[in-house]
Design a protein around this motif. Structure first.
Motif, PDB file in Angstrom:
ATOM      1  N   MET A   1       0.828  -1.205   0.000  1.00 48.06           N
ATOM      2  CA  MET A   1       0.000   0.000   0.000  1.00 48.06           C
ATOM      3  C   MET A   1       0.864   1.257   0.000  1.00 48.06           C
ATOM      4  O   MET A   1       0.542   2.245  -0.670  1.00 48.06           O
ATOM      5  N   LEU A   2       1.976   1.238   0.729  1.00 54.22           N
ATOM      6  CA  LEU A   2       2.887   2.385   0.753  1.00 54.22           C
ATOM      7  C   LEU A   2       3.482   2.629  -0.633  1.00 54.22           C
ATOM      8  O   LEU A   2       3.533   3.778  -1.103  1.00 54.22           O
ATOM      9  N   LEU A   3       3.949   1.558  -1.297  1.00 58.42           N
ATOM     10  CA  LEU A   3       4.513   1.710  -2.643  1.00 58.42           C
ATOM     11  C   LEU A   3       3.467   2.259  -3.607  1.00 58.42           C
ATOM     12  O   LEU A   3       3.765   3.114  -4.459  1.00 58.42           O
ATOM     13  N   ASP A   4       2.236   1.794  -3.478  1.00 55.63           N
ATOM     14  CA  ASP A   4       1.156   2.272  -4.347  1.00 55.63           C
ATOM     15  C   ASP A   4       0.886   3.758  -4.110  1.00 55.63           C
ATOM     16  O   ASP A   4       0.672   4.526  -5.060  1.00 55.63           O
ATOM     17  N   PHE A   5       0.915   4.176  -2.847  1.00 51.55           N
ATOM     18  CA  PHE A   5       0.697   5.586  -2.522  1.00 51.55           C
ATOM     19  C   PHE A   5       1.827   6.458  -3.074  1.00 51.55           C
ATOM     20  O   PHE A   5       1.593   7.540  -3.617  1.00 51.55           O
ATOM     21  N   LEU A   6       3.083   5.996  -2.925  1.00 53.18           N
ATOM     22  CA  LEU A   6       4.227   6.763  -3.424  1.00 53.18           C
ATOM     23  C   LEU A   6       4.159   6.945  -4.936  1.00 53.18           C
ATOM     24  O   LEU A   6       4.418   8.034  -5.456  1.00 53.18           O
TER      25      LEU A   6
ATOM     26  N   LYS B   1       1.478   6.569  -7.088  1.00 55.58           N
ATOM     27  CA  LYS B   1       0.267   7.124  -7.696  1.00 55.58           C
ATOM     28  C   LYS B   1      -0.060   8.537  -7.212  1.00 55.58           C
ATOM     29  O   LYS B   1      -0.610   9.335  -7.972  1.00 55.58           O
ATOM     30  N   GLU B   2       0.267   8.844  -5.970  1.00 56.47           N
ATOM     31  CA  GLU B   2      -0.158  10.119  -5.418  1.00 56.47           C
ATOM     32  C   GLU B   2       0.997  11.032  -5.033  1.00 56.47           C
ATOM     33  O   GLU B   2       1.021  12.210  -5.401  1.00 56.47           O
ATOM     34  N   LEU B   3       1.964  10.520  -4.318  1.00 54.15           N
ATOM     35  CA  LEU B   3       3.037  11.373  -3.829  1.00 54.15           C
ATOM     36  C   LEU B   3       4.087  11.654  -4.902  1.00 54.15           C
ATOM     37  O   LEU B   3       4.527  12.796  -5.075  1.00 54.15           O
ATOM     38  N   LEU B   4       4.492  10.629  -5.637  1.00 53.19           N
ATOM     39  CA  LEU B   4       5.517  10.759  -6.691  1.00 53.19           C
ATOM     40  C   LEU B   4       4.993  10.115  -7.974  1.00 53.19           C
ATOM     41  O   LEU B   4       5.456   9.049  -8.381  1.00 53.19           O
TER      42      LEU B   4
END
Length: 627
Positions: A100-105, A107-110
């Motif tokens: 989930m962290l990799l997906d957030f990084l 798609k949204e953060l980077l």
């Protein structure tokens, strides 16, 4: 490549060191194009051998992994991934939360980042390609066998019949699963040795250091490295074919149990097995980043004699490395060679010595050197064995041999026991070839020592190595463990700490029963005993002076931990000392702290003991001083 938790001020230094190490590896890949490492050029080799496919794969993976996470980012893909996985481990994240962290990084953060993996599975696969993975081998809950090779598909132990899988009688075995898979009782983590030894030769700097020991034996009567010792020289003479190539790796094996959890009340002991590459210089071979973690033996209890069951994969790989070797690319010489390896000795504390050697270090024959000639005496009041008669090792004309009052009341005239030859040892072990190694009390079968006349529990699996019986030195004792035990005993005794001192009523009664040290015999006072004051015990004022010295002591940063935290001035007690603290106190601080305290004879004895360990633990050993 090692992962360490550092302060923010050290991050840039660590990144620079990693970048330099990666550039060294890439430079080995492109010896004629040092600046062209962007992947656009082809391999160019002049008068050198081209790396094999496995080496090329590793080099390419390292090069591709040095691309920045995004333009202008200081961290590469590999360093970022390793740090994220390190944080996951320290924070005990689940695999799903990491994904989930990799997906957030991404798609949204980077959103412009594309070179980070999509899931924990892909991240783990990248690390596996680097050779930083391990094999999982299930083990019997009673340490009887490994579910390995022909036994890999079994569901229960061949020896004790215990189930391989965890089960819960209340909720049923089907519900005792993880991700739809059954959960084994015990799992050994084994890190294959061959790729890690090959990795040592993939960087030209490390590869050149791996032959450092060749021709470096000192002839000035000093020892700085195992190459200066008799065991190394004896091995070279016994196996000249192995010694002819200095690139062949010589290893030491160390193992001990430790508590992995923050809550020390949790009864769990895990046993790492670590290999030390002795080809490297003395300042590097014991460096943390160069130690090779070979396996993690699971708990919750120590494996005991059954440690041989867990060592099977390592011994098999070591035998193959001795008999056949493995093709390795030497980045320093730019050619291939057949890499072989040998295990020189083990390093452990005294209980682990018994587990690895097979000789029990308990009972009236506890000494593995004296064996049947161990001179022991049962203390009826203390309820333990006492090992006496060490004056037999002194020269025949030494004055202590005739000193009856200071020792056991007898004149010592006997000679030291002769050590057993390897042929005698192998003869003693003949009937222990197929002994059952198990921690199941119903299955465990031990040979009765009173019938055998010795203390052997098993024939060590290390004898399966073709060269093991020819080793001059097979087992070493870890001096740090010995120092801690001696330091704790000395401090407990001279400070008369309840529960720590060796000077108790039982020990005084044993002195009386032996007829020695009459001035220390307990005096009956009705139904109680009074203990005469001993010359080796602090008075109340001396105890306070000693504690104040350690409480107010200031040392250089990194010399030791803050020992003042372990000193209780109110109760005049010392507790909670770590192994390194005991090392520092015994070798450096004790002679200073007891100045003007105790009697001159006791001070002299403690000072000489301190000097003994100082010389023994020096970086440069003088052979004459050791003798």
């Amino acid at each position: 490549m090692s992962l360490r938790t550092q302060s923010d001020g050290d991050d840039d230094v660590e990144e620079n060191e990693n970048d330099n190490e990666v550039f060294d590896i890439l430079r080995d890949l492109y010896p004629n194009n040092l600046d062209d490492i962007d992947g656009s050029s082809s391999y160019i080799f002049n008068d050198v051998e081209e790396p094999n496919m496995a080496t090329k794969k590793f080099y390419n993976l390292m090069k591709d992994s040095q691309d920045p996470v995004y333009e202008g980012c200081k961290s590469s893909k590999m360093s970022a991934l390793l740090k994220l996985l390190h944080i996951k481990t320290l924070g005990r994240w689940s695999n799903e939360s990491f994904t989930m962290l990799l997906d957030f990084l991404k798609k949204e953060l980077l959103p412009k980042v594309s070179n980070l993996p999509d899931s924990y599975y892909e991240a783990k696969k990248t690390i596996k390609d680097l050779g930083l993975s391990y094999e999982k081998i299930d083990a019997c809950v009673n340490d009887c066998m490994l579910y390995w090779k022909e036994n890999e598909s079994l569901d229960s132990c061949n020896i004790c019949g215990a189930s391989r899988w965890k089960s819960n009688k209340h909720i049923g075995e089907d519900k005792c699963k993880k991700n739809g898979k059954k959960i084994p009782h015990k799992t050994l983590r084994y890190f294959p040795l061959k790729p890690r030894l090959q990795r040592l030769f993939m960087c030209s700097k490390t590869a050149s250091l791996m032959t450092w020991h060749h021709g470096k034996k000192k002839k000035d009567g000093t020892m700085r490295h195992p190459v200066d010792g008799l065991a190394w020289e004896s091995f070279d003479k016994e196996f000249p074919n192995f010694a002819s190539d200095p690139r062949n790796v010589r290893l030491g094996l160390a193992s001990d149990g430790f508590q992995p959890f923050a809550n020390s009340k949790t009864p769990y002991s895990i046993w790492p097995v670590v290999l030390i590459p002795y080809n490297l210089p003395p300042e590097l071979c014991m460096k943390q980043s160069n130690l090779i973690l070979s396996m993690l033996i699971p708990g919750p209890k120590g494996p005991g004699d059954a440690i041989d069951i867990y060592l099977q994969p390592l011994i098999e790989e070591l035998r193959d490395l001795w008999d056949n070797g493995v093709e390795t690319f030497d980045a320093s010489a730019q050619n291939h060679f057949n890499l072989r390896a040998s295990l020189m000795w083990t390093i452990n504390d005294f209980p682990a010595y018994a587990m690895l050697s097979g000789w029990s270090t308990k009972g009236y024959l506890a000494c593995p050197c004296c064996q049947k000639d161990t001179r022991s005496e049962w203390l009826s009041h203390g309820g333990k064995e006492c090992y006496m008669g060490h004056r037999c090792y002194l020269p025949m004309n030494h004055r202590w041999r005739k000193d009856k009052d200071s020792f056991d009341g007898k004149v010592e005239r006997s000679l030291p026991p002769k050590p057993c030859s390897i042929d005698e040892i192998l003869h003693q072990l003949e009937d222990l070839e197929n002994i059952v190694l198990s921690n199941d009390p119903q299955v465990k079968k031990k040979i009765k020592h009173d019938l055998r006349g010795d203390n052997w529990n098993k024939k060590s699996i290390l004898f399966k190595l073709p060269y093991w019986k020819a080793q001059l030195l097979r087992h070493n004792l870890d001096v740090m463990h010995i120092e801690k035990n001696i330091c704790d005993s000395i401090l407990g005794t001279i400070m008369n700490i309840n529960g720590k001192t060796k000077d108790t009523l039982k020990s005084r009664l044993d002195l009386k029963a032996m007829g020695v040290r009459s001035t220390l015999h307990p005096i009956e006072d009705g139904d109680k005993f009074k203990l005469p004051p001993a010359p080796f015990t602090f008075s109340a004022s001396e105890k306070k002076t000693f504690c104040n010295f350690l409480k107010e002591l200031k040392v250089l940063d990194g010399f030791s931990s803050n020992i003042s935290y372990c000193v209780n001035l109110k109760d005049s007690k010392i507790s909670g000392l770590k192994s390194h603290d005991c090392h520092v106190i015994l070798e450096h601080l004790l002679p200073l702290a007891i100045r003007g305290l105790l009697t001159p004879l006791v001070r002299e004895a403690l000072t000489e003991l301190s000097m003994y360990f100082t010389l023994l633990c020096a970086k440069v050993l003088n052979v004459e001083e050791l003798n």
